[in-house]
Each structure stands twice: as structure tokens, then as C-alpha cells.
Design a protein around this motif. Structure first.
Motif, mmCIF file in Angstrom:
data_model
loop_
_atom_site.group_PDB
_atom_site.id
_atom_site.type_symbol
_atom_site.label_atom_id
_atom_site.label_comp_id
_atom_site.label_asym_id
_atom_site.label_seq_id
_atom_site.Cartn_x
_atom_site.Cartn_y
_atom_site.Cartn_z
ATOM 1 N N GLY A 168 -0.461 18.884 4.399
ATOM 2 C CA GLY A 168 -0.881 17.836 5.325
ATOM 3 C C GLY A 168 -0.464 18.179 6.733
ATOM 4 O O GLY A 168 0.053 19.250 7.017
ATOM 5 N N ALA A 169 -0.677 17.253 7.614
ATOM 6 C CA ALA A 169 -0.259 17.443 9.016
ATOM 7 C C ALA A 169 1.248 17.483 9.098
ATOM 8 O O ALA A 169 1.934 16.781 8.358
ATOM 9 N N MET A 170 1.762 18.275 9.991
ATOM 10 C CA MET A 170 3.213 18.404 10.140
ATOM 11 C C MET A 170 3.761 17.200 10.880
ATOM 12 O O MET A 170 3.192 16.782 11.876
ATOM 13 N N ALA A 171 4.842 16.682 10.360
ATOM 14 C CA ALA A 171 5.516 15.585 11.044
ATOM 15 C C ALA A 171 6.307 16.168 12.206
ATOM 16 O O ALA A 171 6.870 17.236 12.095
ATOM 17 N N MET A 178 0.833 -1.174 0.000
ATOM 18 C CA MET A 178 0.000 0.000 0.000
ATOM 19 C C MET A 178 0.880 1.242 0.000
ATOM 20 O O MET A 178 1.893 1.309 0.674
ATOM 21 N N ALA A 179 0.479 2.234 -0.759
ATOM 22 C CA ALA A 179 1.253 3.466 -0.885
ATOM 23 C C ALA A 179 1.212 4.261 0.416
ATOM 24 O O ALA A 179 0.232 4.232 1.153
ATOM 25 N N LYS A 180 2.280 4.976 0.667
ATOM 26 C CA LYS A 180 2.360 5.825 1.859
ATOM 27 C C LYS A 180 1.585 7.112 1.631
ATOM 28 O O LYS A 180 1.518 7.625 0.517
ATOM 29 N N SER A 181 1.063 7.642 2.726
ATOM 30 C CA SER A 181 0.373 8.934 2.655
ATOM 31 C C SER A 181 1.428 10.039 2.567
ATOM 32 O O SER A 181 2.593 9.824 2.916
ATOM 33 N N ILE A 183 5.329 10.096 4.090
ATOM 34 C CA ILE A 183 6.500 10.393 3.259
ATOM 35 C C ILE A 183 7.330 11.499 3.900
ATOM 36 O O ILE A 183 8.554 11.402 3.993
ATOM 37 N N VAL A 184 6.665 12.547 4.374
ATOM 38 C CA VAL A 184 7.370 13.654 5.025
ATOM 39 C C VAL A 184 8.067 13.155 6.288
ATOM 40 O O VAL A 184 9.237 13.479 6.529
ATOM 41 N N ARG A 185 7.384 12.360 7.088
ATOM 42 C CA ARG A 185 7.994 11.807 8.312
ATOM 43 C C ARG A 185 9.244 11.001 7.980
ATOM 44 O O ARG A 185 10.260 11.111 8.654
ATOM 45 N N ASP A 186 9.152 10.169 6.936
ATOM 46 C CA ASP A 186 10.307 9.361 6.523
ATOM 47 C C ASP A 186 11.458 10.246 6.053
ATOM 48 O O ASP A 186 12.618 9.993 6.368
#
Length: 75
Positions: A70-73, A1-4, A8-11
Motif C-alpha cells: 500500500g501507500a507508505m505512511a 468500519m475496519a481500517k485500511s 493500520i501501518v500509520r497507527d
């Protein structure tokens, strides 16, 4: 499943120090000291002056300017 987008930002933030030599907190004074304000100018600065790829430069500026849609990591 693809990442949101948030995942992606967190990674990217988690891998930032390894890939660029600096954490997001270490990039903040670099971006601030540039004296630049506009997103595109900052991305260009990070790419040209610090040799970052577009993805990391863009993400750094979005996170620092808190403009990510999106939400901030958390750092």
C-alpha cells in the motif's frame, strides 16, 4: 468500519516508539547495521535480537525496505 492497511501501518508507526522504545527512524540504522538484506532474515533478527513481535518486526522491515504493497505512511 475496519481500517485500511495504510491506516493500520500509520497507527503502528505512530505507536512504535511507545511499544518498542524506538521510532521508525531509530530502527533504520539497527536494520542497516545488521548486514542482512532478505525480508525474512531481518524480521527474524528483529524478533530474536530485539524481542519484537512479528507484526512490528514485519512492518518495520516493509517500511524500511519500502516494500509495503500500500501507500507508505509518512514518519
Amino acid at each position: 468500519m475496519a481500517k485500511s492497511p495504510d491506516e493500520i501501518v500509520r497507527d503502528m508507526i505512530a505507536n512504535l516508539k511507545e511499544k518498542t522504545g524506538k521510532s521508525i527512524d531509530e530502527w533504520k540504522p539497527v536494520v542497516s547495521a545488521s548486514g542482512l538484506q532478505k525480508h525474512g532474515e531481518l524480521v527474524k533478527f528483529l524478533k530474536e535480537t530485539h524481542g519484537l513481535g512479528h507484526g512490528f518486526a514485519n512492518m518495520i522491515v516493509h517500511v524500511i525496505q519500502e516494500s509495503h504493497a500500500g501507500a507508505m505512511a509518512e514518519t
